[in-house]
Design a protein around this motif. Sequence first.
Motif, PDB file in Angstrom:
ATOM      1  N   THR A 102     -10.599  -4.984  10.295  1.00  0.00           N
ATOM      2  CA  THR A 102     -10.246  -5.741   9.094  1.00  0.00           C
ATOM      3  C   THR A 102      -9.281  -6.860   9.445  1.00  0.00           C
ATOM      4  N   THR A 103      -8.295  -6.547  10.253  1.00  0.00           N
ATOM      5  CA  THR A 103      -7.331  -7.565  10.689  1.00  0.00           C
ATOM      6  C   THR A 103      -8.034  -8.684  11.448  1.00  0.00           C
ATOM      7  N   VAL A 111     -13.837 -10.028   0.396  1.00  0.00           N
ATOM      8  CA  VAL A 111     -13.834  -8.763  -0.333  1.00  0.00           C
ATOM      9  C   VAL A 111     -14.038  -7.634   0.675  1.00  0.00           C
ATOM     10  N   VAL A 112     -13.239  -6.598   0.573  1.00  0.00           N
ATOM     11  CA  VAL A 112     -13.381  -5.413   1.425  1.00  0.00           C
ATOM     12  C   VAL A 112     -13.702  -4.221   0.521  1.00  0.00           C
ATOM     13  N   PHE A 113     -14.875  -3.613   0.766  1.00  0.00           N
ATOM     14  CA  PHE A 113     -15.278  -2.399   0.065  1.00  0.00           C
ATOM     15  C   PHE A 113     -14.860  -1.201   0.902  1.00  0.00           C
ATOM     16  N   LEU A 114     -14.185  -0.260   0.254  1.00  0.00           N
ATOM     17  CA  LEU A 114     -13.651   0.924   0.910  1.00  0.00           C
ATOM     18  C   LEU A 114     -14.331   2.134   0.288  1.00  0.00           C
ATOM     19  N   VAL A 129      -4.781  -1.261   3.548  1.00  0.00           N
ATOM     20  CA  VAL A 129      -3.495  -1.906   3.823  1.00  0.00           C
ATOM     21  C   VAL A 129      -3.711  -3.204   4.593  1.00  0.00           C
ATOM     22  N   ALA A 130      -4.578  -3.173   5.603  1.00  0.00           N
ATOM     23  CA  ALA A 130      -4.863  -4.381   6.388  1.00  0.00           C
ATOM     24  C   ALA A 130      -5.546  -5.445   5.536  1.00  0.00           C
ATOM     25  N   GLY A 131      -6.457  -5.030   4.669  1.00  0.00           N
ATOM     26  CA  GLY A 131      -7.135  -5.980   3.791  1.00  0.00           C
ATOM     27  C   GLY A 131      -6.187  -6.629   2.806  1.00  0.00           C
ATOM     28  N   LYS A 132      -5.284  -5.848   2.257  1.00  0.00           N
ATOM     29  CA  LYS A 132      -4.272  -6.390   1.336  1.00  0.00           C
ATOM     30  C   LYS A 132      -3.408  -7.412   2.066  1.00  0.00           C
ATOM     31  N   ARG A 133      -2.997  -7.061   3.287  1.00  0.00           N
ATOM     32  CA  ARG A 133      -2.175  -7.967   4.093  1.00  0.00           C
ATOM     33  C   ARG A 133      -2.917  -9.273   4.385  1.00  0.00           C
ATOM     34  N   THR A 137      -9.649  -9.222  -1.655  1.00  0.00           N
ATOM     35  CA  THR A 137      -9.855  -8.394  -2.834  1.00  0.00           C
ATOM     36  C   THR A 137     -10.366  -7.050  -2.340  1.00  0.00           C
ATOM     37  N   LEU A 138      -9.741  -5.974  -2.789  1.00  0.00           N
ATOM     38  CA  LEU A 138     -10.103  -4.636  -2.340  1.00  0.00           C
ATOM     39  C   LEU A 138     -10.843  -3.898  -3.451  1.00  0.00           C
ATOM     40  N   VAL A 139     -12.024  -3.353  -3.109  1.00  0.00           N
ATOM     41  CA  VAL A 139     -12.823  -2.569  -4.040  1.00  0.00           C
ATOM     42  C   VAL A 139     -13.041  -1.198  -3.418  1.00  0.00           C
ATOM     43  N   ALA A 140     -12.648  -0.146  -4.131  1.00  0.00           N
ATOM     44  CA  ALA A 140     -12.853   1.212  -3.630  1.00  0.00           C
ATOM     45  C   ALA A 140     -13.977   1.882  -4.397  1.00  0.00           C
TER      46      ALA A 140
END
Length: 193
Positions: A102-103, A111-114, A129-133, A137-140
């Motif tokens: 991710t970093t 957008v990162v899907f988790l 955490v890495a995506g937020k940094r 946009t984080l989607v779980a």
Amino acid sequence: MPRARIEAAIAVKQAILRDADLLDRLDRATAACIATFRAGGKVLFCGNGGSAADAQHLAAELSGRFYLDRPPLFAEAMHVNTSFLTAVANDYGYDHAFSRLTTAMARPGDVVFLLSTSGNSRNVLAAAVAGKRAGCTLVAFTGAGGGELGPLVDVLINIPSHDTPRIQEGHLLLGHILCEDVERELFGTPLPS
């Protein structure tokens, strides 16, 4: 016995259908993907086991095609580079496999899907955490409670179930709807079959 499992799967889908807030959050995740693709960004997916298979499946629907013969979209499942995955797991520990990628790959606006049925997978949490940094946009995609991922993400798609197979079926259903809506918005209405 198969009848009971089919009925359980239908019950989860009916619960999804009745949950207006969940469907609104799916629309928000879809809108985030559309905005990202329009801006030239990418959509990344991560998950373990069955969630990894779902992550790869949904990335392929976007990067390949869903209904339409159209240009590819930049979508990738982060576990597909097995040399990277095994090297990081060996050198840093498996908890860091997705966060390091991710970093390396994520940029602001992506957008990162988790995907994690429990919402508690350590390596998926580290990717959040890495995506937020990175300014993503984080989607779980999780099960009912959302687990530890819930408070970390921008959009929580928590399937109303605690049964892993039913949760994963819900992820795929909503993931397919997202892919279809992204494709329709960016490229037009598919032809009827």
